[in-house]
Design a protein around this motif. Sequence first.
Motif, mmCIF file in Angstrom:
data_model
loop_
_atom_site.group_PDB
_atom_site.id
_atom_site.type_symbol
_atom_site.label_atom_id
_atom_site.label_comp_id
_atom_site.label_asym_id
_atom_site.label_seq_id
_atom_site.Cartn_x
_atom_site.Cartn_y
_atom_site.Cartn_z
ATOM 1 N N TYR A 137 0.933 -1.130 -0.061
ATOM 2 C CA TYR A 137 0.090 0.095 0.068
ATOM 3 C C TYR A 137 0.929 1.295 -0.119
ATOM 4 C CZ TYR A 137 -3.681 -3.018 1.687
ATOM 5 O OH TYR A 137 -4.654 -4.066 1.918
ATOM 6 N N GLY A 138 0.331 2.499 -0.323
ATOM 7 C CA GLY A 138 0.929 3.392 -0.393
ATOM 8 C C GLY A 138 1.411 4.440 -1.655
ATOM 9 N N ASP A 139 2.086 5.447 -1.493
ATOM 10 C CA ASP A 139 2.395 6.274 -2.528
ATOM 11 C C ASP A 139 3.970 6.109 -3.241
ATOM 12 O OD1 ASP A 139 0.050 7.382 -2.636
ATOM 13 O OD2 ASP A 139 0.543 8.846 -1.141
ATOM 14 N N ARG A 140 4.670 5.297 -2.446
ATOM 15 C CA ARG A 140 6.057 4.934 -2.885
ATOM 16 C C ARG A 140 6.416 4.059 -3.875
ATOM 17 N NH1 ARG A 140 9.373 4.566 2.772
ATOM 18 N NH2 ARG A 140 9.538 2.621 1.864
ATOM 19 N N MET A 141 7.096 4.396 -4.742
ATOM 20 C CA MET A 141 7.332 3.453 -5.788
ATOM 21 C C MET A 141 8.655 2.731 -5.554
ATOM 22 S SD MET A 141 6.404 4.878 -9.379
ATOM 23 C CE MET A 141 6.653 3.463 -10.584
ATOM 24 N N ASP A 142 9.448 2.901 -4.360
ATOM 25 C CA ASP A 142 10.875 2.235 -4.259
ATOM 26 C C ASP A 142 10.551 0.708 -4.042
ATOM 27 O OD1 ASP A 142 9.612 2.991 -1.781
ATOM 28 O OD2 ASP A 142 11.690 3.104 -0.752
ATOM 29 N N PHE A 143 9.483 0.400 -3.363
ATOM 30 C CA PHE A 143 9.442 -1.048 -3.083
ATOM 31 C C PHE A 143 8.935 -1.870 -4.293
ATOM 32 C CE2 PHE A 143 7.023 -4.872 -1.488
ATOM 33 C CZ PHE A 143 8.076 -5.546 -0.909
ATOM 34 N N ARG A 144 8.179 -1.323 -5.342
ATOM 35 C CA ARG A 144 8.086 -1.539 -6.505
ATOM 36 C C ARG A 144 9.177 -1.973 -7.223
ATOM 37 N NH1 ARG A 144 8.785 -0.104 -11.827
ATOM 38 N NH2 ARG A 144 7.205 -0.913 -13.229
ATOM 39 N N HIS A 145 10.106 -0.863 -7.305
ATOM 40 C CA HIS A 145 11.342 -1.220 -8.087
ATOM 41 C C HIS A 145 12.068 -2.501 -7.591
ATOM 42 C CE1 HIS A 145 10.783 2.193 -10.497
ATOM 43 N NE2 HIS A 145 10.850 3.039 -9.347
ATOM 44 N N GLU A 146 12.287 -2.667 -6.059
ATOM 45 C CA GLU A 146 12.932 -3.515 -5.614
ATOM 46 C C GLU A 146 12.341 -4.999 -5.751
ATOM 47 O OE1 GLU A 146 13.290 -2.942 -1.241
ATOM 48 O OE2 GLU A 146 13.823 -0.925 -1.553
ATOM 49 N N TYR A 147 10.957 -5.151 -5.863
ATOM 50 C CA TYR A 147 10.455 -6.233 -6.173
ATOM 51 C C TYR A 147 10.585 -6.731 -7.491
ATOM 52 C CZ TYR A 147 6.745 -9.727 -4.620
ATOM 53 O OH TYR A 147 6.212 -10.750 -4.181
ATOM 54 N N VAL A 148 10.293 -5.757 -8.346
ATOM 55 C CA VAL A 148 10.329 -6.273 -9.831
ATOM 56 C C VAL A 148 11.881 -6.478 -9.951
ATOM 57 C CG1 VAL A 148 10.141 -5.151 -12.033
ATOM 58 C CG2 VAL A 148 8.544 -4.705 -10.421
ATOM 59 N N GLU A 149 12.926 -5.843 -9.919
ATOM 60 C CA GLU A 149 14.114 -5.968 -9.862
ATOM 61 C C GLU A 149 14.587 -7.570 -9.033
ATOM 62 O OE1 GLU A 149 16.483 -2.984 -8.112
ATOM 63 O OE2 GLU A 149 16.235 -1.395 -9.899
ATOM 64 N N GLY A 150 14.067 -7.941 -8.086
ATOM 65 C CA GLY A 150 14.515 -8.887 -7.610
ATOM 66 C C GLY A 150 13.849 -10.178 -8.305
ATOM 67 N N ILE A 151 12.569 -10.324 -8.642
ATOM 68 C CA ILE A 151 11.909 -11.141 -9.685
ATOM 69 C C ILE A 151 12.473 -11.662 -10.847
ATOM 70 C CG2 ILE A 151 9.919 -11.884 -10.879
ATOM 71 C CD1 ILE A 151 8.194 -10.927 -8.455
ATOM 72 N N PHE A 152 12.795 -10.428 -11.680
ATOM 73 C CA PHE A 152 13.619 -10.296 -13.056
ATOM 74 C C PHE A 152 14.886 -10.133 -13.125
ATOM 75 C CE2 PHE A 152 8.770 -9.075 -13.637
ATOM 76 C CZ PHE A 152 8.420 -10.307 -14.049
ATOM 77 N N LYS A 153 15.511 -10.401 -12.168
ATOM 78 C CA LYS A 153 17.083 -9.927 -12.256
ATOM 79 C C LYS A 153 17.970 -10.773 -13.085
ATOM 80 C CE LYS A 153 18.322 -13.152 -8.518
ATOM 81 N NZ LYS A 153 17.022 -13.497 -7.304
ATOM 82 N N ASP A 154 17.449 -12.015 -13.493
ATOM 83 C CA ASP A 154 18.150 -12.659 -14.427
ATOM 84 C C ASP A 154 17.898 -12.215 -15.870
ATOM 85 O OD1 ASP A 154 19.160 -14.148 -12.405
ATOM 86 O OD2 ASP A 154 17.901 -15.860 -12.563
ATOM 87 N N LEU A 155 16.882 -11.616 -16.039
ATOM 88 C CA LEU A 155 16.438 -10.946 -17.455
ATOM 89 C C LEU A 155 17.277 -9.722 -17.834
ATOM 90 C CD1 LEU A 155 12.564 -11.174 -17.305
ATOM 91 C CD2 LEU A 155 14.401 -12.790 -18.101
ATOM 92 N N GLY A 156 18.127 -9.135 -16.864
ATOM 93 C CA GLY A 156 18.728 -7.981 -17.263
ATOM 94 C C GLY A 156 18.306 -6.683 -16.810
ATOM 95 N N ASP A 157 19.050 -5.608 -16.963
ATOM 96 C CA ASP A 157 18.432 -4.142 -16.769
ATOM 97 C C ASP A 157 17.353 -3.774 -17.895
ATOM 98 O OD1 ASP A 157 20.060 -4.203 -14.525
ATOM 99 O OD2 ASP A 157 21.457 -3.082 -15.216
ATOM 100 N N ALA A 158 17.778 -4.103 -19.088
ATOM 101 C CA ALA A 158 16.796 -3.536 -20.110
ATOM 102 C C ALA A 158 15.457 -4.086 -19.963
ATOM 103 C CB ALA A 158 17.281 -3.917 -21.354
ATOM 104 N N ALA A 159 15.430 -5.302 -19.374
ATOM 105 C CA ALA A 159 13.963 -6.145 -19.527
ATOM 106 C C ALA A 159 13.426 -5.440 -18.270
ATOM 107 C CB ALA A 159 14.293 -7.478 -19.360
ATOM 108 N N ILE A 160 14.091 -5.253 -17.226
ATOM 109 C CA ILE A 160 13.428 -4.687 -15.895
ATOM 110 C C ILE A 160 12.866 -3.212 -16.234
ATOM 111 C CG2 ILE A 160 13.991 -3.978 -13.714
ATOM 112 C CD1 ILE A 160 16.026 -6.207 -13.524
ATOM 113 N N GLU A 161 13.684 -2.499 -16.908
ATOM 114 C CA GLU A 161 12.988 -0.938 -17.230
ATOM 115 C C GLU A 161 11.908 -1.254 -17.956
ATOM 116 O OE1 GLU A 161 16.675 1.051 -19.038
ATOM 117 O OE2 GLU A 161 17.916 0.451 -17.239
#
Length: 189
Positions: free
Chosen positions: A62-86
């Motif tokens: 919950y909330g307005d911050r996106m920092d946790f979103r970025h951490e979660y997405v990066e953690g799940i898709f870390k093997d796909l590389g930065d371009a895919a995460i972006e």
Amino acid sequence: MKISAIIALVASLFGCATEKPQVLDKTGMVYNDADYRSIYANVFDFDNYDGQPMFAVAFLGYGDRMDFRHEYVEGIFKDLGDAAIEQVGHIDYEGDEWYLIVPRYMEDVDITNLDTGEVHTVYNGEAFTVKCNLSDLHSNIEISTEQNLSGHKFSPQMGGDGRLVQNPDVWDITDYSVSDENLYVQGGE
């Protein structure tokens, strides 16, 4: 000659000499479900999940911050590389619940704002996050796909038990082991 025919007949009756038949797709090739999924969906083991979900969904908090979103997405898709995460997009509706949505197949997904009727399309089964739900009682969006003309849809929403509301089209991939202070960020603190 008769003995070998009898042995072949007995073997076929008991499955000794038979292989599991391969399912063919429309082109006559052996069907491989992963070939029809995006790189994001192939991070998850859809083939061994019980059922046939069309979406993998994680509640991010919950909330307005996106920092946790970025951490979660990066953690799940870390093997796909930065371009895919972006490339993981974000759609912001009114509300304070955050979700990661990963369509199973490389097809277009429509997100309908149930208050205005406005439709936003995510193309080719790309993963995305969404912020929605002003109310705990009902979702203000519906996510749908027209896979094989049968259509699959759901509205992301948390239940009274603190878990994603169940739907046969949804595989809940939420990491509930994440500490409450990270998962349930209130009011953008």
